[in-house]
Design an enzyme around this catalytic site. Structure first.
Site, PDB file in Angstrom:
ATOM      1  N   PRO A   1      -5.897   4.319   5.863  1.00 56.08           N
ATOM      2  CA  PRO A   1      -7.108   3.465   6.467  1.00 56.08           C
ATOM      3  C   PRO A   1      -8.318   3.322   5.511  1.00 56.08           C
ATOM      4  O   PRO A   1      -9.191   2.550   5.962  1.00 56.08           O
ATOM      5  CB  PRO A   1      -7.564   4.573   7.645  1.00 56.08           C
TER       6      PRO A   1
ATOM      7  N   ASP B   1      -0.766   6.508  -2.637  1.00 52.47           N
ATOM      8  CA  ASP B   1      -0.526   7.628  -1.746  1.00 52.47           C
ATOM      9  C   ASP B   1       0.481   7.315  -0.420  1.00 52.47           C
ATOM     10  O   ASP B   1       0.342   7.783   0.653  1.00 52.47           O
ATOM     11  CB  ASP B   1      -2.143   7.696  -1.089  1.00 52.47           C
TER      12      ASP B   1
ATOM     13  N   TRP C   1      -9.231   6.284  -0.041  1.00 53.72           N
ATOM     14  CA  TRP C   1      -8.824   6.089  -1.552  1.00 53.72           C
ATOM     15  C   TRP C   1      -9.617   4.975  -2.080  1.00 53.72           C
ATOM     16  O   TRP C   1     -10.261   4.760  -3.176  1.00 53.72           O
ATOM     17  CB  TRP C   1      -7.523   5.977  -1.906  1.00 53.72           C
TER      18      TRP C   1
ATOM     19  N   ASP D   1       3.822  -5.079   3.072  1.00 57.89           N
ATOM     20  CA  ASP D   1       4.795  -4.074   2.501  1.00 57.89           C
ATOM     21  C   ASP D   1       5.154  -4.207   1.154  1.00 57.89           C
ATOM     22  O   ASP D   1       5.391  -5.266   0.385  1.00 57.89           O
ATOM     23  CB  ASP D   1       6.266  -4.175   3.316  1.00 57.89           C
TER      24      ASP D   1
ATOM     25  N   LYS E   1       1.988   9.924  -4.922  1.00 56.49           N
ATOM     26  CA  LYS E   1       2.426  11.263  -4.111  1.00 56.49           C
ATOM     27  C   LYS E   1       3.761  11.172  -3.887  1.00 56.49           C
ATOM     28  O   LYS E   1       4.258   9.909  -3.713  1.00 56.49           O
ATOM     29  CB  LYS E   1       1.588  10.993  -2.940  1.00 56.49           C
TER      30      LYS E   1
HETATM   31  C1  LIG Z   1      -1.454   8.764   3.782  1.00 62.08           C
HETATM   32  S1  LIG Z   1      -1.524   7.154   4.168  1.00 62.08           S
HETATM   33  C2  LIG Z   1      -2.721   6.600   2.969  1.00 62.08           C
HETATM   34  C3  LIG Z   1      -4.145   7.093   3.130  1.00 62.08           C
HETATM   35  C4  LIG Z   1      -5.112   6.468   2.002  1.00 62.08           C
HETATM   36  N1  LIG Z   1      -4.760   6.736   0.633  1.00 62.08           N
HETATM   37  C5  LIG Z   1      -6.309   6.676   2.367  1.00 62.08           C
HETATM   38  O1  LIG Z   1      -6.981   7.161   1.704  1.00 62.08           O
HETATM   39  O2  LIG Z   1      -6.919   6.099   3.487  1.00 62.08           O
HETATM   40  C6  LIG Z   1      -0.052   6.232   3.872  1.00 62.08           C
HETATM   41  C7  LIG Z   1       0.026   5.083   3.937  1.00 62.08           C
HETATM   42  O3  LIG Z   1       1.318   4.419   3.137  1.00 62.08           O
HETATM   43  C8  LIG Z   1       1.523   3.344   3.909  1.00 62.08           C
HETATM   44  N2  LIG Z   1       3.091   2.831   3.860  1.00 62.08           N
HETATM   45  C9  LIG Z   1       4.146   3.166   4.179  1.00 62.08           C
HETATM   46  N3  LIG Z   1       5.004   2.572   3.702  1.00 62.08           N
HETATM   47  C10 LIG Z   1       4.402   1.613   3.100  1.00 62.08           C
HETATM   48  C11 LIG Z   1       5.050   0.267   2.582  1.00 62.08           C
HETATM   49  N4  LIG Z   1       6.390  -0.059   2.286  1.00 62.08           N
HETATM   50  N5  LIG Z   1       4.035  -0.508   1.849  1.00 62.08           N
HETATM   51  C12 LIG Z   1       2.708  -0.297   1.902  1.00 62.08           C
HETATM   52  N6  LIG Z   1       2.319   0.681   2.429  1.00 62.08           N
HETATM   53  C13 LIG Z   1       3.120   1.648   3.030  1.00 62.08           C
HETATM   54  C14 LIG Z   1       1.205   3.942   5.276  1.00 62.08           C
HETATM   55  O4  LIG Z   1       1.235   2.377   6.303  1.00 62.08           O
HETATM   56  C15 LIG Z   1       0.164   4.566   5.298  1.00 62.08           C
HETATM   57  O5  LIG Z   1      -1.050   3.907   5.660  1.00 62.08           O
END
Ligand SMILES: C[S@@+](CC[C@H](N)C(=O)[O-])C[C@H]1O[C@@H](n2cnc3c(N)ncnc32)[C@H](O)[C@@H]1O
Length: 256
Positions: A96, A168, A99, A142, A208
């Site tokens: 959200p 992340d 970071w 994406d 990560k």
């Molecule tokens: C742990 S959350 C990130 C939290 C963020 N770093 C923060 O501090 O608010 C992981 C994120 O990775 C995103 N994600 C997963 N696959 C993805 C992709 N193919 N492209 C972009 N984002 C992706 C998810 O939608 C999710 O919001």
């Protein structure tokens, strides 16, 4: 009757998480779906309890971070000094947005401190998320899609290259540890390839992963391109989570 009611409520909840909601007939307590439903309720309860007692969740609220993940990046930066004003950073998997909030504070893209150089932050996520002042937000984007990477490259044209790519990103967990490990590593390699294409010599890559058998291979691959590679686990990363961060510094450039 009450049990049946909670059961259907749970089915509805599972449906909202993308699990089939096709009609299911209850056959009594031994029904495996009933057991799954009970397990899920238990794990939701555990999640709620953990949230309520987690100091980082409370602290995030006080500091107005969108989620507790902020503290992982803050801790990594406090210890390893990877961020500074004037840096151009790409934040992958940013929703959200905590970071991104940290990056905006530490890299000065909104020129909150006129005595320091201005950086630039590009934050993307496959999900929709709210803007963060000072950052370019690419929501519903994406990382694996060419259009997303082109959009980032387009925004980077007005900069002198990328100082850091941070990821992340995490795929939706399947519950199968090995599969989840492979999926997150695959996403990390996508971020890595993007980092190799766009980073300045000397740049940083932070990603990560959920730890597992491919970690050593990824470390070896990172060492081909970066002078220093470390595995870091900030205190704010839950000790019972397989999550670790790979920090690669001193990008050698692609010709090295
Ligand atoms: C742990 S959350 C990130 C939290 C963020 N770093 C923060 O501090 O608010 C992981 C994120 O990775 C995103 N994600 C997963 N696959 C993805 C992709 N193919 N492209 C972009 N984002 C992706 C998810 O939608 C999710 O919001």
């Amino acid at each position: 009757m009450q049990k049946l009611g909670t059961y259907y409520l749970d089915v509805a909840l599972r449906g909202s998480r993308g699990i089939s909601t096709s009609p299911i007939r209850m056959n009594g307590k031994s029904n495996s779906l009933f057991l799954k439903s009970t397990r899920r309720k238990k794990s939701s309860h555990e999640w709620l309890q953990r949230q309520l007692h987690d100091p980082y969740v409370k602290w995030a609220r006080v500091e107005q971070y969108r989620c507790r993940s902020a503290f992982k990046l803050l801790e990594i930066d406090d210890k390893h000094k990877i961020l500074s004003p004037g840096m151009n950073v790409v934040d992958c998997g940013a929703a959200p947005g905590s970071w991104t909030q940290v990056l905006v504070k530490r890299c000065n893209p909104a020129i909150n401190d006129p005595s320091q150089p201005a950086g630039s932050i590009i934050s993307l996520d496959i999900q929709d998320f709210l803007p963060v002042e000072g950052a370019h937000i690419l929501a519903k984007s994406d990382i694996t899609a060419k259009e997303t990477q082109d959009a980032v490259l387009n925004l980077l044209q007005s900069t002198d290259g990328v100082d850091a790519v941070v990821s992340d990103m995490a795929p939706s967990p399947s519950g199968f540890q090995e599969m989840d490990h492979e999926n997150i590593v695959k996403l990390s390699y996508t971020a890595l390839r993007f980092s190799l294409k766009t980073s300045k010599v000397g740049g940083t890559f932070l990603t990560k992963i959920w730890d597992g058998r491919l970690r050593l291979k990824m470390e070896e691959d990172l060492k081909r391109y970066y002078g220093r590679v470390q595995v870091v686990k900030p205190k704010s990363s839950r000790s019972d989570s397989a999550e670790v961060f790979l920090l690669a510094r001193d990008f050698k450039g692609l010709k090295a």
